[in-house]
Design a protein around this motif. Structure first.
Motif, PDB file in Angstrom:
ATOM      1  N   ASP A  78     -64.746  44.967  24.460  1.00  0.00           N
ATOM      2  CA  ASP A  78     -65.087  43.594  24.844  1.00  0.00           C
ATOM      3  C   ASP A  78     -64.261  43.139  26.046  1.00  0.00           C
ATOM      4  O   ASP A  78     -64.782  42.512  26.977  1.00  0.00           O
ATOM      5  CB  ASP A  78     -64.882  42.641  23.666  1.00  0.00           C
ATOM      6  CG  ASP A  78     -65.914  42.839  22.569  1.00  0.00           C
ATOM      7  OD1 ASP A  78     -66.961  43.466  22.840  1.00  0.00           O
ATOM      8  OD2 ASP A  78     -65.674  42.372  21.434  1.00  0.00           O
ATOM      9  N   GLU A  79     -62.964  43.435  26.041  1.00  0.00           N
ATOM     10  CA  GLU A  79     -62.116  43.062  27.175  1.00  0.00           C
ATOM     11  C   GLU A  79     -62.515  43.824  28.433  1.00  0.00           C
ATOM     12  O   GLU A  79     -62.507  43.275  29.537  1.00  0.00           O
ATOM     13  CB  GLU A  79     -60.648  43.327  26.846  1.00  0.00           C
ATOM     14  CG  GLU A  79     -59.965  42.209  26.080  1.00  0.00           C
ATOM     15  CD  GLU A  79     -58.452  42.296  26.183  1.00  0.00           C
ATOM     16  OE1 GLU A  79     -57.938  43.197  26.879  1.00  0.00           O
ATOM     17  OE2 GLU A  79     -57.785  41.462  25.554  1.00  0.00           O
ATOM     18  N   ALA A  98     -65.643  42.325  29.787  1.00  0.00           N
ATOM     19  CA  ALA A  98     -65.354  41.007  30.356  1.00  0.00           C
ATOM     20  C   ALA A  98     -64.764  41.124  31.748  1.00  0.00           C
ATOM     21  O   ALA A  98     -65.002  40.290  32.625  1.00  0.00           O
ATOM     22  CB  ALA A  98     -64.424  40.232  29.436  1.00  0.00           C
ATOM     23  N   ALA A  99     -63.965  42.196  31.979  1.00  0.00           N
ATOM     24  CA  ALA A  99     -63.340  42.375  33.287  1.00  0.00           C
ATOM     25  C   ALA A  99     -64.357  42.538  34.396  1.00  0.00           C
ATOM     26  O   ALA A  99     -64.090  42.218  35.561  1.00  0.00           O
ATOM     27  CB  ALA A  99     -62.421  43.600  33.251  1.00  0.00           C
ATOM     28  N   ALA A 133     -56.941  47.434  28.724  1.00  0.00           N
ATOM     29  CA  ALA A 133     -57.858  46.654  27.878  1.00  0.00           C
ATOM     30  C   ALA A 133     -57.629  46.984  26.414  1.00  0.00           C
ATOM     31  O   ALA A 133     -57.396  48.146  26.051  1.00  0.00           O
ATOM     32  CB  ALA A 133     -59.301  46.946  28.266  1.00  0.00           C
ATOM     33  N   ASP A 134     -57.710  45.970  25.552  1.00  0.00           N
ATOM     34  CA  ASP A 134     -57.523  46.174  24.116  1.00  0.00           C
ATOM     35  C   ASP A 134     -58.759  46.756  23.444  1.00  0.00           C
ATOM     36  O   ASP A 134     -58.683  47.236  22.321  1.00  0.00           O
ATOM     37  CB  ASP A 134     -57.158  44.848  23.438  1.00  0.00           C
ATOM     38  CG  ASP A 134     -55.740  44.416  23.767  1.00  0.00           C
ATOM     39  OD1 ASP A 134     -54.922  45.303  24.104  1.00  0.00           O
ATOM     40  OD2 ASP A 134     -55.453  43.214  23.695  1.00  0.00           O
TER      41      ASP A 134
END
Length: 355
Positions: free
Chosen positions: A347-348, A351-352, A343-344
């Protein structure tokens, strides 16, 4: 003759490459079979992946080569109705979780399995449970045709040696797939399996899920696998109704299969589990996904606690206070989460688990 040397790292890479190769329905299974054949000759292959969070139940996804649908169906029915002595739970109790079924004198006596194999042109089947210190990640089944030399103790030793490479390849297959959903959410669907163990009804929503599972753009199961899987899940649900210690009939499927996390759940519609069984197919997120997500990505209990707090929108200082940790430790956990998942940022990662 036992394996004296092989490169486990290279084997894992070759297995992963075969699993990822887009060769159409059945192509991936054939590719994995070709990789394993020089080390352990066979005529058919079944590689079924599970995760420790869902236990020794049905697989989350699978690869197949030269296993006849009738053979799979008969073996599944025997497993849940006839008390197959070589089922995964039995193998889990062995120091080397592998056995051979079929030929006389090998493994626990099971005449019914011998009959099933013979009826489908097979002479013997090698079964290997894929496990490490974190849990069970699946099972490998290999067939040899009738008339071929049956699997023996040397073959079991070879299978045990290649087991870790198979675990590595399966975990990489999941963790290098999509992190968060890349396919739109679908409404929950229902499949009904009757007391005769045939599918009696499929809702339009469930049909959409099943079509997505069989899509060539996704994992691409052989076309007969979804139906066989659903019947097996209904059998597991019936078994659970009579044995509270049996495997809970819930399967969590990762995004690499059909573009997003999803679950299959089975529930008998009568108290005795003699009538219909309802199977619910739906997208999954949040707490339902968390155990499987953490298992596949190798997330530790401390990192999982940090991830749980992160989902609430808490800042680093808030997470540190709630978990009685220093902000530096929380940041270390976050860095580990980003590294393990790719993940970057937060937020990512959120979201996952929430989309």
């Amino acid at each position: 003759m036992a394996l004296t040397f092989f490169d486990a790292g290279r084997l894992a890479r070759d297995l992963y490459a075969a699993a990822r190769h887009d060769a159409g329905t059945g192509g991936r299974g054939a590719g994995i079979s070709r990789v394993l054949a020089p080390l352990l000759p066979h005529d058919g292959l079944s590689l079924v992946a599970t995760d420790p969070a869902t236990g020794l139940g049905l697989g989350s996804f699978s690869f197949w080569h030269e296993y006849a649908p009738s053979l799979v169906t008969d073996l599944v029915m025997h497993r849940y109705r006839g008390g197959d002595p070589c089922r995964p739970a039995a193998l889990a109790g062995l120091a080397t979780p592998a056995t051979v079924v079929g030929p006389p004198g090998e493994g626990p006596a099971d005449p019914r399995v011998r009959e099933i194999l013979t009826a489908n042109g097979a002479g013997s089947e090698l079964r290997l449970l894929l496990r490490d210190r974190h849990g069970v990640w699946g099972s490998l089944g290999l067939l040899r045709c009738a008339g071929a030399c049956p699997f023996d103790r040397d073959d079991l030793q070879r299978a045990a040696r290649i087991g870790p490479a198979l675990v590595t390849a399966l975990r990489r297959y999941v963790t290098e797939g999509p992190l968060f959903p890349v396919a739109p959410a679908l409404p929950a669907g229902v499949v009904t399996v009757g007391p005769d163990h045939t599918i009696s009804a499929v809702s339009p929503q469930a049909r959409e899920w099943l079509d997505r599972l069989s899509s060539p753009s996704g994992h691409a199961f052989p076309e007969w696998i979804p139906d066989a899987f659903l019947v097996a899940l209904s059998l597991a649900a019936r078994s659970r109704a009579h044995d509270a210690d049996a495997w809970v009939p819930v399967v969590c499927v990762p995004p690499v299969v059909c573009g997003r996390w999803m679950t299959f759940q089975g529930q008998p519609l009568d108290a005795d589990a003699d009538g219909d069984v309802a199977l619910v197919l739906q997208g999954a997120a949040g707490d339902l996904v968390m155990p499987s997500f953490c298992a596949w990505y190798g997330i530790t209990p401390r990192e999982r606690a940090t991830l749980r707090e992160l989902r609430t929108g808490a800042a680093v200082k808030q997470i540190a206070r709630r978990l009685d940790l220093s902000p530096y430790t929380v940041n270390d956990h976050l860095k580990a989460l980003f590294r393990k998942t790719g993940a970057d940022g937060r937020d990512e990662l959120i979201a996952a688990l929430t989309r």
